[in-house]
Design a protein around this motif. Sequence first.
Motif, PDB file in Angstrom:
ATOM      1  N   GLU A 252     104.431  -9.309  57.385  1.00 30.34           N
ATOM      2  CA  GLU A 252     104.447  -9.855  56.036  1.00 30.34           C
ATOM      3  C   GLU A 252     104.582 -11.438  56.397  1.00 30.34           C
ATOM      4  O   GLU A 252     104.208 -12.219  55.431  1.00 30.34           O
ATOM      5  CB  GLU A 252     105.833  -9.522  55.386  1.00 30.34           C
TER       6      GLU A 252
ATOM      7  N   GLN B  98     104.126 -10.204  45.250  1.00 26.45           N
ATOM      8  CA  GLN B  98     104.462  -9.913  46.707  1.00 26.45           C
ATOM      9  C   GLN B  98     104.449 -10.951  47.605  1.00 26.45           C
ATOM     10  O   GLN B  98     105.541 -11.236  48.389  1.00 26.45           O
ATOM     11  CB  GLN B  98     103.575  -8.630  47.072  1.00 26.45           C
TER      12      GLN B  98
ATOM     13  N   VAL C 232     108.948  -6.652  50.810  1.00 24.40           N
ATOM     14  CA  VAL C 232     108.444  -5.835  49.774  1.00 24.40           C
ATOM     15  C   VAL C 232     107.847  -4.534  50.316  1.00 24.40           C
ATOM     16  O   VAL C 232     107.194  -3.632  49.765  1.00 24.40           O
ATOM     17  CB  VAL C 232     107.058  -6.350  48.784  1.00 24.40           C
TER      18      VAL C 232
ATOM     19  N   PHE D  86     102.192  -2.445  42.984  1.00 28.96           N
ATOM     20  CA  PHE D  86     103.617  -2.560  42.441  1.00 28.96           C
ATOM     21  C   PHE D  86     104.351  -1.239  42.480  1.00 28.96           C
ATOM     22  O   PHE D  86     104.461  -0.683  41.511  1.00 28.96           O
ATOM     23  CB  PHE D  86     103.954  -3.315  41.035  1.00 28.96           C
TER      24      PHE D  86
ATOM     25  N   THR E 287     108.311  -2.958  45.994  1.00 28.57           N
ATOM     26  CA  THR E 287     108.277  -4.334  45.339  1.00 28.57           C
ATOM     27  C   THR E 287     109.172  -4.294  44.267  1.00 28.57           C
ATOM     28  O   THR E 287     109.928  -5.402  43.891  1.00 28.57           O
ATOM     29  CB  THR E 287     106.851  -4.454  44.786  1.00 28.57           C
TER      30      THR E 287
END
Length: 127
Positions: free
Chosen positions: A35, A73, A83, A92, A96
Motif C-alpha cells: 500500500e 483508497q 484499506v 469499495f 475500505t
Amino acid sequence: MKWRKTAVTLGLVGVLSAPAAGISAATPNAPTAAEAAAATCWRAQFFGYYCGYDTSNAYTDRGDSGAKVKELQALLIFWGFSVGSTGIDGQFGSATESAVKRFQSSEGITADGIVGPTTWSHLRVYP
C-alpha cells in the motif's frame, strides 16, 4: 502568497502518542508495504491532494468501484489508514469502509462510512 505543487510519498508511519485519560482517539492502521508503495499523492494548486486516479469528489460508498474508489483508497493510504491487504483495487468493500470510518472518526465528522462532500474535503486537505 504564491502556491506551489509539492510531491509527497508515504513512508513510515510515525509514533502514535497515547491519548490523555478519558479521551478516545481514532488511530490509523499502518498501511502494508504494498500500500505504501502504491500511494503517491501530491498537493495540486487550488484543488488539494490528488493521487492520480480521479479529480471528482463524487459520492461513494460500499459496493462502488472504479477510479473514484481508487482515489479514495489512495488518499486513505496516503494519510496512514490501511484499506486492507488488497490495497488500491478500486473496490469499495468492508476494509475500505472500515478505513473511511476510522478516518471520519479521527476528523470528528460523522463516521458512517459514506464518502460525501465533507469527507472528500477532509481527505483533500488533511491534516
